[in-house]
Design an enzyme around this catalytic site. Sequence first.
Site, PDB file in Angstrom:
ATOM      1  N   ASP A   8       0.858  -1.186   0.000  1.00  9.66           N
ATOM      2  CA  ASP A   8       0.000   0.000   0.000  1.00  9.66           C
ATOM      3  C   ASP A   8       0.892   1.233   0.000  1.00  9.66           C
ATOM      4  O   ASP A   8       1.776   1.370   0.857  1.00  9.66           O
ATOM      5  CB  ASP A   8      -0.908   0.016   1.233  1.00  9.66           C
ATOM      6  CG  ASP A   8      -1.999  -1.038   1.168  1.00  9.66           C
ATOM      7  OD1 ASP A   8      -2.015  -1.817   0.195  1.00  9.66           O
ATOM      8  OD2 ASP A   8      -2.832  -1.075   2.097  1.00  9.66           O
ATOM      9  N   ASP A 134     -15.397  -3.611  -1.768  1.00  9.90           N
ATOM     10  CA  ASP A 134     -15.009  -3.388  -0.378  1.00  9.90           C
ATOM     11  C   ASP A 134     -16.284  -3.258   0.437  1.00  9.90           C
ATOM     12  O   ASP A 134     -17.149  -2.419   0.117  1.00  9.90           O
ATOM     13  CB  ASP A 134     -14.181  -2.111  -0.247  1.00  9.90           C
ATOM     14  CG  ASP A 134     -12.960  -2.116  -1.162  1.00  9.90           C
ATOM     15  OD1 ASP A 134     -12.430  -3.213  -1.420  1.00  9.90           O
ATOM     16  OD2 ASP A 134     -12.552  -1.035  -1.613  1.00  9.90           O
TER      17      ASP A 134
END
Length: 244
Positions: A8, A134
């Site tokens: 990330d 998500d």
Amino acid sequence: MQIWPAIDLRGGKCVRLRQGDYAQETVFNDEPAAVARMFADAGARCLHVVDLDGAREGAPVNLPAVEEILDVFNSYDEPCHVELGGGVRDEQAIAELLDFGLDRLVVGTSAIKHTDWFEGIVERFPGKLVLGVDARDGLVATDGWLETSQTNAVELAQRFIGKPLAAIVYTDIATDGMMQGPNVAAMAEMQAAMGSLPVVASGGVTTLDDVQRLKDAGLAAAIIGRALYEGTIDLSKAIAIGNS
């Protein structure tokens, strides 16, 4: 079951968030390319990259770091696959990022807010796009997880059955970055609902037992993030479980 270690990116650094909260950030490494090499040396041939700045801004931000990561993975003899999510929200960005050398792209917010557009764009880039779903309590979250909709995650994903998607990345926000184990039941439900379309489990994978449970549940792949950085999972052993 494929294992996709995660990098990330925020501010050009390798970080992890807890439950997608930008205020709960841990910086693990200032050199993402070095992390990519560590993963590749452990046997990883798949890599999941998220541009956290891009997810907030609506367009990729950390491309210099992505380019360095690609250089690392492309230096190995075996075929390697790098996917990117975060800020991939229009056709121009998709075309440019694929030309940049990425193997596939994760599209979340735009796919959910403009479903008809995404159905068309998947046909234009067959096998190159991943639907990023998500979910918080089974409901789809968008805009870098800053907003939660009233859309059921499984029902949204089922709209794309029969489309030439590469996969679905299903992230359970409640478990993401919490080091408390994945929501195996939710992941298994999504894979069962999607039939032969690969579902990639994301969120909470903390131990090798978690990897085994996801494999036993029929998931096509699993993304592992914080557990690799904190040393609770040996990547090479996780890959061996996936390949067994």
